[in-house]
Structures are given as structure tokens and as C-alpha cells.
Design a protein around this motif. Structure first.
Motif, PDB file in Angstrom:
ATOM      1  N   LEU A  12       0.831  -1.206   0.000  1.00 41.16           N
ATOM      2  CA  LEU A  12       0.000   0.000   0.000  1.00 41.16           C
ATOM      3  C   LEU A  12       0.866   1.257   0.000  1.00 41.16           C
ATOM      4  N   LEU A  13       1.942   1.227   0.753  1.00 43.51           N
ATOM      5  CA  LEU A  13       2.842   2.376   0.797  1.00 43.51           C
ATOM      6  C   LEU A  13       3.459   2.625  -0.578  1.00 43.51           C
ATOM      7  N   ALA A  14       3.887   1.560  -1.247  1.00 42.21           N
ATOM      8  CA  ALA A  14       4.471   1.707  -2.587  1.00 42.21           C
ATOM      9  C   ALA A  14       3.444   2.266  -3.569  1.00 42.21           C
ATOM     10  N   LYS A  15       2.219   1.727  -3.523  1.00 42.79           N
ATOM     11  CA  LYS A  15       1.169   2.235  -4.419  1.00 42.79           C
ATOM     12  C   LYS A  15       0.855   3.692  -4.120  1.00 42.79           C
ATOM     13  N   SER A  16       0.776   4.021  -2.849  1.00 35.92           N
ATOM     14  CA  SER A  16       0.457   5.388  -2.440  1.00 35.92           C
ATOM     15  C   SER A  16       1.534   6.363  -2.912  1.00 35.92           C
ATOM     16  N   LYS A  17       2.793   5.978  -2.764  1.00 35.84           N
ATOM     17  CA  LYS A  17       3.895   6.845  -3.216  1.00 35.84           C
ATOM     18  C   LYS A  17       3.820   7.067  -4.718  1.00 35.84           C
ATOM     19  N   LYS A  18       3.530   5.998  -5.467  1.00 34.86           N
ATOM     20  CA  LYS A  18       3.438   6.117  -6.921  1.00 34.86           C
ATOM     21  C   LYS A  18       2.280   7.037  -7.311  1.00 34.86           C
ATOM     22  N   ILE A  19       1.133   6.847  -6.678  1.00 34.36           N
ATOM     23  CA  ILE A  19      -0.037   7.686  -6.972  1.00 34.36           C
ATOM     24  C   ILE A  19       0.277   9.141  -6.661  1.00 34.36           C
ATOM     25  N   ASN A  20       0.854   9.389  -5.481  1.00 32.54           N
ATOM     26  CA  ASN A  20       1.169  10.771  -5.092  1.00 32.54           C
ATOM     27  C   ASN A  20       2.195  11.395  -6.036  1.00 32.54           C
ATOM     28  N   ALA A  21       3.175  10.604  -6.470  1.00 29.41           N
ATOM     29  CA  ALA A  21       4.181  11.125  -7.407  1.00 29.41           C
ATOM     30  C   ALA A  21       3.536  11.476  -8.744  1.00 29.41           C
ATOM     31  N   ASP A  22       2.682  10.597  -9.244  1.00 22.52           N
ATOM     32  CA  ASP A  22       2.004  10.859 -10.522  1.00 22.52           C
ATOM     33  C   ASP A  22       1.118  12.101 -10.432  1.00 22.52           C
ATOM     34  N   ILE A  23       0.360  12.188  -9.361  1.00 19.07           N
ATOM     35  CA  ILE A  23      -0.532  13.343  -9.179  1.00 19.07           C
ATOM     36  C   ILE A  23       0.291  14.616  -9.033  1.00 19.07           C
ATOM     37  N   GLY A  24       1.361  14.535  -8.247  1.00 13.51           N
ATOM     38  CA  GLY A  24       2.224  15.707  -8.040  1.00 13.51           C
ATOM     39  C   GLY A  24       2.855  16.180  -9.332  1.00 13.51           C
ATOM     40  N   GLN A  25       3.304  15.236 -10.142  1.00 17.37           N
ATOM     41  CA  GLN A  25       3.937  15.589 -11.421  1.00 17.37           C
ATOM     42  C   GLN A  25       2.923  16.258 -12.348  1.00 17.37           C
ATOM     43  N   THR A  26       1.741  15.688 -12.436  1.00 17.03           N
ATOM     44  CA  THR A  26       0.705  16.264 -13.291  1.00 17.03           C
ATOM     45  C   THR A  26       0.300  17.646 -12.783  1.00 17.03           C
ATOM     46  N   GLU A  27       0.144  17.756 -11.465  1.00  7.82           N
ATOM     47  CA  GLU A  27      -0.242  19.045 -10.887  1.00  7.82           C
ATOM     48  C   GLU A  27       0.827  20.100 -11.133  1.00  7.82           C
ATOM     49  N   GLN A  28       2.077  19.712 -11.013  1.00  5.20           N
ATOM     50  CA  GLN A  28       3.177  20.647 -11.260  1.00  5.20           C
ATOM     51  C   GLN A  28       3.143  21.125 -12.714  1.00  5.20           C
TER      52      GLN A  28
END
Length: 188
Positions: free
Chosen positions: A63-79
Motif C-alpha cells: 500500500l505504501l508503494a502504491k500510495s507513493k506512486k499515486i502521489n508522485a504521478d498526481i504531483g507531477q501532473t499538478e506541477q
């Protein structure tokens, strides 16, 4: 009102039976079942098992790995969207007001899409968590059932509901060992 009173009496009888006190049966069926199966208590610390078992740790890591990936993807798109917005703000003076508003509206739609995608990803993460917990629960039920049968336990209580109990009633370590053997890894 009578129904509530009946429930309170039944609860008092169950508590008295579980603690070894004298119980006055509410119905004859309760008296018969109490005679048929003596109360043999087991205590289990489910939170400890979820944190310390191989399956629980496996689920947490996944779950931690999935969460980090999701947050990274969202952060990159948001940036990227923020950079677009900044660029649009810088070119505001060179654009006609209608063009600026149209581009700003399109950008706002992209932000809305990002929010929806983020919400969907978080729901997927929660579904994965529930799937993993269900796998653990299914295996845990089997392990606890085997231990209950082996020890002759008729009542198993979660440690969080117990104020004080005899140490020999605690079956947590035995359950965790059985769960580790039955389900060393959770797949989500």
C-alpha cells in the motif's frame, strides 16, 4: 422498551458467564446452550497481528508503494498544470480577454480532471487495502478456528475489548505464527 430491557438482561448474562459469575438464564434455550458448551476464553490482539505478521507487513509495504506512486504521478501532473497556468498568466497581456478566458477555462477543466483522477486513484487504493485485509481476514479465520478447536476455546475476544485477562488466555503469538505460515504475503 421491553426489547431494550431484554437486550440488557441478555448482555448482563453473557458478561456474567464470560467472567465466571453466576448467570440466570433468560430463556431455557440459553440455559441449554450454556450447559452444552462451557466458556473457555481466548484473547487475541488483532492490531498487533496486523502490524507484526508477515501478511500485515506485506500489505502495508504494498500500500505504501502504491500510495507513493499515486502521489508522485498526481504531483507531477499538478506541477505541469501549475506551470501551464503560470505561463498563461505571463501571456495574459498578449492575449485577447476572450482567448485568455477560454484557455483559463480549459486549464481549469484539466485541474478538475486531475482532482477526479486523484479521487479515483485513492478509491482504488482503498479497494486494494480492503482486498488485502480480506485475504488476511480469511486466513486469520481459518487459523483462529484451528487454534480454537485444538485448545477447546468457545469464546475469543479481541484484546482491545479486555481490561485484564490471564496471560495463558492470550493466543496472539500462536495465531500470528499460524498466519505467517498460512499467508506470508498479501497480493493486491
Amino acid at each position: 422498551m421491553r426489547s431494550m430491557r431484554t437486550w440488557i438482561i441478555a448482555l448482563a448474562v453473557a458478561v456474567a458467564a464470560a467472567t465466571g459469575g453466576i448467570a440466570i438464564p433468560v430463556h431455557s434455550a440459553v440455559a441449554q446452550s450454556a450447559q452444552a458448551a462451557p466458556v473457555v476464553v481466548g484473547i487475541i490482539d488483532l492490531q498487533s497481528i496486523l502490524k507484526q505478521s508477515k501478511a500485515g507487513q506485506s500489505l502495508e509495504q504494498a500500500l505504501l508503494a502504491k500510495s507513493k506512486k499515486i502521489n508522485a504521478d498526481i504531483g507531477q501532473t499538478e506541477q505541469g498544470l501549475r506551470a501551464k497556468r503560470q505561463k498563461l498568466e505571463q501571456s495574459r497581456s498578449s492575449l485577447a480577454p476572450a482567448d485568455f478566458q477560454a484557455q483559463l477555462a480549459a486549464l481549469q477543466k484539466e485541474f478538475d480532471t486531475l482532482r477526479k483522477n486523484a479521487s479515483t486513484k485513492r478509491k482504488e487504493l482503498e479497494a486494494a487495502r480492503n482486498k488485502g485485509l480480506q485475504q488476511i481476514s480469511n486466513s486469520l479465520d481459518a487459523v483462529v478456528g484451528d487454534i480454537a478447536k485444538k485448545r477447546g476455546l468457545t469464546l475469543i475476544i479481541n484484546r482491545s475489548l479486555v481490561v485484564m485477562a490471564a496471560q495463558e488466555w492470550d493466543i496472539t503469538a500462536e495465531v500470528q505464527k499460524g498466519l505467517d505460515a498460512k499467508l506470508p504475503k498479501v497480493s493486491i
